[in-house]
Design a protein around this motif. Structure first.
Motif, PDB file in Angstrom:
ATOM      1  N   ARG A   7      68.858  85.897  26.666  1.00  0.00           N
ATOM      2  CA  ARG A   7      68.903  84.438  26.884  1.00  0.00           C
ATOM      3  C   ARG A   7      67.484  83.878  26.762  1.00  0.00           C
ATOM      4  N   THR A   9      65.794  79.952  28.257  1.00  0.00           N
ATOM      5  CA  THR A   9      66.065  78.712  29.005  1.00  0.00           C
ATOM      6  C   THR A   9      65.174  77.363  28.480  1.00  0.00           C
ATOM      7  N   THR A  18      70.369  77.293  29.884  1.00  0.00           N
ATOM      8  CA  THR A  18      70.231  78.544  29.371  1.00  0.00           C
ATOM      9  C   THR A  18      71.004  78.926  28.162  1.00  0.00           C
ATOM     10  N   ASP A  20      72.466  81.187  25.644  1.00  0.00           N
ATOM     11  CA  ASP A  20      73.028  82.735  25.594  1.00  0.00           C
ATOM     12  C   ASP A  20      73.328  83.127  24.368  1.00  0.00           C
TER      13      ASP A  20
END
Length: 230
Positions: A7, A9, A18, A20
């Motif tokens: 991930r 951010t 975030t 993913d």
């Protein structure tokens, strides 16, 4: 900005989002999971028009969605439009895949954004809308040209090709310049549009653009390079 194996951010209009490696985005402060362009039952739509694809896209997409929902345990899920490939798609779901989807949406607040493929409501529960604002972010299907602070959208299926040492690889990606974000398509059979395409010209501040490329189990953020052909 922080990064982990699976991930990355970024801040979008002061909200920490975030990205993913599954292609879903998570807003921790709001317990909100966002996915774009599921395109469920794309294979059955193509089959009705004489083009045969392996009929496994919905199962693969929904299983991946279930996995990321279990990972983040959101309170709310937003699907950013084109969740169904056409207006017959929800009726074409197998009983197994229908149950998969029901299991996901029954236990969460579900917000369906209408897209250009699925602009009519289905029988599945949840709120249908063309756009919705939550805090500093505005969620819609198709990004608007010009400065749109806080816009989170799908539709364009961003992707990026990178080359190193004579080798080239193309990956779907998140794209953000800090003001807005466009999510990659989550659907198993959805395609991708390269960030060099003219469709992105009036969307981002090119000097601040970040692309988060999706690997199998890893996300690769790329900054400070030109994504656009001259």
């Amino acid at each position: 900005m922080t990064t982990g194996l699976d991930r990355f951010t970024v801040k979008v209009n002061d909200a920490r989002i975030t990205c993913d490696c599954s292609g879903a985005a998570y807003w921790h402060a709001e317990k909100l999971l966002v996915v774009a362009d599921l395109h469920l039952e794309k294979s059955s739509c193509f089959a009705r028009h004489g083009q045969l694809l392996p009929p496994y896209d919905s199962e693969r997409t929904l299983k991946r969605l279930k996995t990321v929902v279990e990972k983040y345990q959101p309170q709310t899920i937003i699907a950013l439009g084109d969740s169904f490939h056409d207006n017959q798609a929800s009726l074409q779901l197998s009983e197994k895949n229908r149950q998969l989807l029901e299991d996901i949406i029954t236990h969460h607040e579900m917000i369906w954004i209408a897209g250009n493929h699925d602009d009519e409501k289905t029988e599945f529960t949840g709120q249908w809308t063309h756009e919705i604002r939550i805090g500093s972010l505005l969620f819609r299907h198709e990004p608007l040209a010009g400065t749109q602070k806080g816009e989170i959208a799908g539709h364009l299926h961003p992707a990026l090709r990178i080359s190193r040492r004579g080798m080239s690889v193309r990956r779907f990606c998140f794209a953000s310049d800090g003001n807005r974000m466009i999510l990659p398509a989550f659907g198993a059979y959805a395609g991708g549009l390269d960030l060099s395409h003219k469709a992105f010209y009036n969307i981002f501040d090119k000097s601040a653009l970040i692309a988060c490329l999706l690997g199998k189990n890893t996300i690769y953020p790329i900054q400070k390079r030109s994504f656009f052909s001259q």
